[in-house]
Structures are given as C-alpha cells and as structure tokens.
Motif scaffolding. Structure first.
Motif, mmCIF file in Angstrom:
data_model
loop_
_atom_site.group_PDB
_atom_site.id
_atom_site.type_symbol
_atom_site.label_atom_id
_atom_site.label_comp_id
_atom_site.label_asym_id
_atom_site.label_seq_id
_atom_site.Cartn_x
_atom_site.Cartn_y
_atom_site.Cartn_z
ATOM 1 N N PRO A 85 0.839 -1.205 0.000
ATOM 2 C CA PRO A 85 0.000 0.000 0.000
ATOM 3 C C PRO A 85 0.872 1.254 0.000
ATOM 4 O O PRO A 85 1.969 1.254 0.563
ATOM 5 C CB PRO A 85 -0.773 -0.105 1.321
ATOM 6 N N TYR A 86 0.397 2.316 -0.645
ATOM 7 C CA TYR A 86 1.164 3.558 -0.693
ATOM 8 C C TYR A 86 0.209 4.747 -0.693
ATOM 9 O O TYR A 86 -0.976 4.607 -1.023
ATOM 10 C CB TYR A 86 2.109 3.600 -1.903
ATOM 11 N N SER A 87 0.735 5.893 -0.302
ATOM 12 C CA SER A 87 -0.055 7.126 -0.226
ATOM 13 C C SER A 87 0.582 8.192 -1.098
ATOM 14 O O SER A 87 1.801 8.246 -1.210
ATOM 15 C CB SER A 87 -0.097 7.656 1.210
ATOM 16 N N VAL A 88 -0.264 9.026 -1.673
ATOM 17 C CA VAL A 88 0.229 10.160 -2.457
ATOM 18 C C VAL A 88 -0.439 11.420 -1.930
ATOM 19 O O VAL A 88 -1.658 11.444 -1.730
ATOM 20 C CB VAL A 88 -0.080 9.982 -3.968
ATOM 21 N N ARG A 89 0.362 12.435 -1.690
ATOM 22 C CA ARG A 89 -0.162 13.712 -1.204
ATOM 23 C C ARG A 89 -0.107 14.700 -2.379
ATOM 24 O O ARG A 89 0.954 14.908 -2.977
ATOM 25 C CB ARG A 89 0.712 14.186 -0.049
ATOM 26 N N PHE A 90 -1.265 15.265 -2.706
ATOM 27 C CA PHE A 90 -1.347 16.247 -3.793
ATOM 28 C C PHE A 90 -1.474 17.648 -3.194
ATOM 29 O O PHE A 90 -2.098 17.827 -2.137
ATOM 30 C CB PHE A 90 -2.571 15.986 -4.670
ATOM 31 N N GLY A 91 -0.951 18.628 -3.905
ATOM 32 C CA GLY A 91 -1.049 20.020 -3.475
ATOM 33 C C GLY A 91 -2.319 20.686 -3.983
ATOM 34 O O GLY A 91 -3.255 20.025 -4.441
ATOM 35 N N ALA A 92 -2.323 22.012 -3.921
ATOM 36 C CA ALA A 92 -3.529 22.787 -4.222
ATOM 37 C C ALA A 92 -3.943 22.666 -5.685
ATOM 38 O O ALA A 92 -3.096 22.595 -6.583
ATOM 39 C CB ALA A 92 -3.272 24.249 -3.887
ATOM 40 N N VAL A 93 -5.254 22.638 -5.893
ATOM 41 C CA VAL A 93 -5.787 22.600 -7.253
ATOM 42 C C VAL A 93 -7.192 23.224 -7.234
ATOM 43 O O VAL A 93 -7.899 23.124 -6.231
ATOM 44 C CB VAL A 93 -5.812 21.146 -7.793
ATOM 45 N N ASN A 94 -7.551 23.905 -8.308
ATOM 46 C CA ASN A 94 -8.871 24.521 -8.419
ATOM 47 C C ASN A 94 -9.684 23.789 -9.478
ATOM 48 O O ASN A 94 -9.224 23.616 -10.605
ATOM 49 C CB ASN A 94 -8.757 26.003 -8.807
ATOM 50 N N LEU A 95 -10.880 23.374 -9.099
ATOM 51 C CA LEU A 95 -11.755 22.663 -10.037
ATOM 52 C C LEU A 95 -12.971 23.521 -10.356
ATOM 53 O O LEU A 95 -13.397 24.352 -9.536
ATOM 54 C CB LEU A 95 -12.222 21.344 -9.417
ATOM 55 N N ASP A 96 -13.550 23.278 -11.524
ATOM 56 C CA ASP A 96 -14.821 23.926 -11.871
ATOM 57 C C ASP A 96 -15.650 22.945 -12.695
ATOM 58 O O ASP A 96 -15.309 21.753 -12.777
ATOM 59 C CB ASP A 96 -14.591 25.256 -12.601
ATOM 60 N N GLU A 97 -16.711 23.453 -13.334
ATOM 61 C CA GLU A 97 -17.645 22.554 -14.022
ATOM 62 C C GLU A 97 -17.069 21.964 -15.313
ATOM 63 O O GLU A 97 -17.702 21.102 -15.919
ATOM 64 C CB GLU A 97 -18.971 23.272 -14.308
ATOM 65 N N THR A 98 -15.862 22.407 -15.706
ATOM 66 C CA THR A 98 -15.271 21.874 -16.942
ATOM 67 C C THR A 98 -14.091 20.938 -16.682
ATOM 68 O O THR A 98 -13.514 20.418 -17.622
ATOM 69 C CB THR A 98 -14.772 23.027 -17.849
ATOM 70 N N THR A 99 -13.735 20.782 -15.408
ATOM 71 C CA THR A 99 -12.480 20.063 -15.130
ATOM 72 C C THR A 99 -12.670 18.893 -14.168
ATOM 73 O O THR A 99 -13.637 18.811 -13.423
ATOM 74 C CB THR A 99 -11.431 21.012 -14.516
ATOM 75 N N GLU A 100 -11.672 18.000 -14.207
ATOM 76 C CA GLU A 100 -11.523 16.940 -13.215
ATOM 77 C C GLU A 100 -10.024 16.809 -12.968
ATOM 78 O O GLU A 100 -9.218 17.164 -13.833
ATOM 79 C CB GLU A 100 -12.128 15.619 -13.704
ATOM 80 N N VAL A 101 -9.652 16.320 -11.789
ATOM 81 C CA VAL A 101 -8.226 16.257 -11.476
ATOM 82 C C VAL A 101 -7.804 14.798 -11.322
ATOM 83 O O VAL A 101 -8.472 13.996 -10.663
ATOM 84 C CB VAL A 101 -7.881 17.098 -10.219
ATOM 85 N N ASN A 102 -6.682 14.478 -11.950
ATOM 86 C CA ASN A 102 -6.160 13.116 -11.920
ATOM 87 C C ASN A 102 -5.793 12.708 -10.493
ATOM 88 O O ASN A 102 -5.154 13.468 -9.766
ATOM 89 C CB ASN A 102 -4.913 13.043 -12.814
ATOM 90 N N LEU A 103 -6.186 11.503 -10.116
ATOM 91 C CA LEU A 103 -5.836 10.982 -8.789
ATOM 92 C C LEU A 103 -4.832 9.838 -8.868
ATOM 93 O O LEU A 103 -4.215 9.488 -7.878
ATOM 94 C CB LEU A 103 -7.091 10.475 -8.061
ATOM 95 N N TRP A 104 -4.706 9.218 -10.028
ATOM 96 C CA TRP A 104 -3.883 8.001 -10.120
ATOM 97 C C TRP A 104 -2.393 8.338 -10.161
ATOM 98 O O TRP A 104 -1.958 9.221 -10.912
ATOM 99 C CB TRP A 104 -4.244 7.184 -11.359
ATOM 100 N N GLN A 105 -1.652 7.652 -9.365
ATOM 101 C CA GLN A 105 -0.193 7.692 -9.446
ATOM 102 C C GLN A 105 0.290 6.255 -9.314
ATOM 103 O O GLN A 105 -0.178 5.510 -8.447
ATOM 104 C CB GLN A 105 0.396 8.514 -8.291
#
Lengths: 114, 224
Positions: A85-105
């Motif tokens: 098992p492993y953990s990934v820490r992501f920094g700041a990101v801004n989302l809106d109705e046109t976007t999604e942010v990748n979670l996979w590493q």
C-alpha cells in the motif's frame, strides 16, 4: 499499472467550497464515494473511498456541477495487487464545471540504501 | 467494482495537481546517506544523497574521456560496466554498458562506496573548469531554442508533434512534448535518441534534460 483493489481519499477544501456531491471518475464511469464523511465547505475535510478491484486507466476527482472548488490538498491511499500500500499527497488545485483532477499515481519505484 | 450504478462521464478537461513528495532525508545526518533507485526497466539507476554534489547545476559525462579532471566521474568510470554518468545537484544517474543485467544491487553498492568515500573526503567532485566555463542561462536558453526551432521541431512536425522549452535553470533544461508527441509510445525514444543528441551537440554545456510532459493526457498521439 497494477490492479487497484481499493483507494481512500481525504480532501481538504480551501477558501472556496462546493455543496457537492463529491464524485469521482473511474474509467469514464462517474460514482459517489463509499463511507463518505466530513464536508466540502471552506476549511472542511471530506473523506471517502471505493472498492475498485480493477485497473484504473482513468481515476479522477470530478469538479463541481456549478461554480468553483478550491482544494488545498488531497491525500490518496492506494491498495493495489502485487504492491505494498502507498499514499500520495497532492497540493492545491482549483476545479470547476469543466475540469476533473487526476488521482492516479503509479506505485513508487523501490529504492534501497547503498 | 461494487453494485453502485455508475453513470457515463461528461467530457471534462483532466488537470494535474502537484504531487508533494515527502523529504527523502527529513533529519539532518552527519553520515553520508545514499539511496539507489533503479528504473523499472533496469536501464539506469538514480542515486539520491543527503549532500549536494553539484549545487545549482548538472553535468553529463557521456564516456570515460569526458571524465578527465572530475574526480567523481573518473572514479565511477573506473568501475566495470558504468556507461554514462549524469550529476544533478544531490542526485546521480548512471547507465550501464551491459543492458542484459537488470539487478543493480552489486553495481549500486560499488557506486555507493565510491560516492561515500569521495564526499567524505571533502575534495572537489567536478572539474573546476566545467563551472568556470559554464555559459549563462540566457546563452543556454537561446542555444536550445535555436536547436528546437531549426532541428527538433521540423523533425517531429511530420508526426504532428512539437517540443517547447519550458525552463532553463543553471544548465538544466526542462521541455514539454506536445501534439503527436504527447502520449506517443515512441516519445521516450524520440527524447533520448533524437532530442538529447541534438541538444548536446548544439549546446555542449547542457546538463540534465527534464521532460515535464504528461503523456497520459495526450489526446492526439501519433502512435496510439
């Protein structure tokens, strides 16, 4: 890419929150999180997870239906087959109705002391 | 997956959040600490130290002859099987001659011993001439941009690709591949066989060449 058995996420919302719902995209299917707790108002922390038991060709946190969502940080815990098992820490990101942010590493590359 | 009914995704633009990597050596240590991290395919191995080897700069040693005057590279090339050495701040990347070997542990331990001995000795590791003759960032930026405009981009344009220069820090260059290069299965080959060679020929002082392309987000790869 190993098979993803389960992942858990912890989302820390910044100054701009969203009323939700909090959804994620797995291989172009949009789903809510299981065991969801907390919230996504400014300063709140949301946590949830999902039993995937498949390969995550796409794994993303979907932006709000309307307006903006300012995320201060996210921590994703991955439980994969054939990898510790492993953990990934992501920094700041801004989302809106046109976007999604990748979670996979991918799992971290093993290292050893020499 | 479980029984929750999924619904098809709307088309949204995928963005990347910065990955916050934990500090490899959170506690200061008087001891020289070295971690070896072989590439998944075994083609290279990265060594990370808790000491700076070349602060603010990077340098590529393509062969034994290029190591003359740099004690670190001279000592590494004296080991059997070391092919090339790239030094970048507190990091070292080594490739090996024997491409059939994927177990890096024996060679990595030898490299670790060499690194520790030289760093503990406190002597200069890289030839003084290299830093004395280092061109300015601006000169490196202009040179690399010229190579991109005159050689690299005309070459990849046939595949609908393009290369952009994102940053020059010291003599470390960061590029991004776009168009048909983004997500192309041959992008790594293009980078190492084509772009690296063109950059190092056109601007010999260039050090590390970093690729910040998110190949998973490519919408129009040439070889998909």
């Amino acid at each position: 890419m190993p098979k993803l058995n389960r992942f858990n996420i912890r989302i820390e919302t910044g100054d701009t929150g969203t009323p939700g719902p909090v959804l994620f995209n797995i291989n172009n299917h949009v789903l809510p999180f299981e065991n969801a707790e907390g919230g996504t108002a400014p300063g709140e922390v949301f946590s949830g997870g999902f039993e995937i038991n498949s390969f995550a060709h796409t794994l993303a946190l979907v932006g709000p239906k309307e307006g903006a969502w300012q995320i201060r940080a996210m921590t994703v815990d991955f439980v994969c087959e054939s990898a510790p098992p492993y953990s990934v820490r992501f920094g700041a990101v801004n989302l809106d109705e046109t976007t999604e942010v990748n979670l996979w590493q991918d799992p971290p590359i093993p290292a050893f002391d020499v | 997956m479980n029984s929750t009914s999924p619904r098809p995704a709307e088309t949204r633009r995928m963005i990347q959040a910065p990955v916050l990597s934990g500090d490899l050596y959170p506690e200061p240590s008087a001891e020289v600490l070295i971690k070896a991290q072989p590439a998944p395919g075994g083609e290279s191995c990265v060594f990370r130290l808790n000491r700076e080897l070349l602060p603010g700069y990077s340098w590529f040693f393509p062969d034994f002859e290029s190591a003359a005057g740099s004690p670190l590279a001279e000592a590494l090339f004296s080991l059997d099987d070391v092919e090339t050495v790239l030094v970048m701040e507190s990091m070292l990347t080594v490739t090996r001659k024997d491409k059939t070997l994927v177990d890096w542990k024996p060679l990595a331990r030898e490299i670790g011993q060499v690194l520790r001995r030289l760093v503990e000795a406190g002597q200069p590791l890289i030839g003084e001439r290299i830093l004395a003759e280092m061109p300015s960032e601006e000169a490196i930026r202009e040179g690399i941009q010229r190579v991109i405009d005159s050689e690299v981009n005309p070459g990849v344009a046939g595949h609908g690709g393009r290369i952009s220069l994102l940053d020059v820090r010291g003599n470390t260059v960061t590029i991004q591949m776009g168009g048909g290069c983004q997500g192309c299965s041959a992008a790594d080959l293009t980078l190492k066989q084509g772009i690296h060679k063109a950059f190092r020929t056109g601007v010999p002082a260039v050090g590390a060449i970093l690729d910040e392309t998110d190949h998973s987000a490519g919408l129009n790869p040439y070889f998909s």
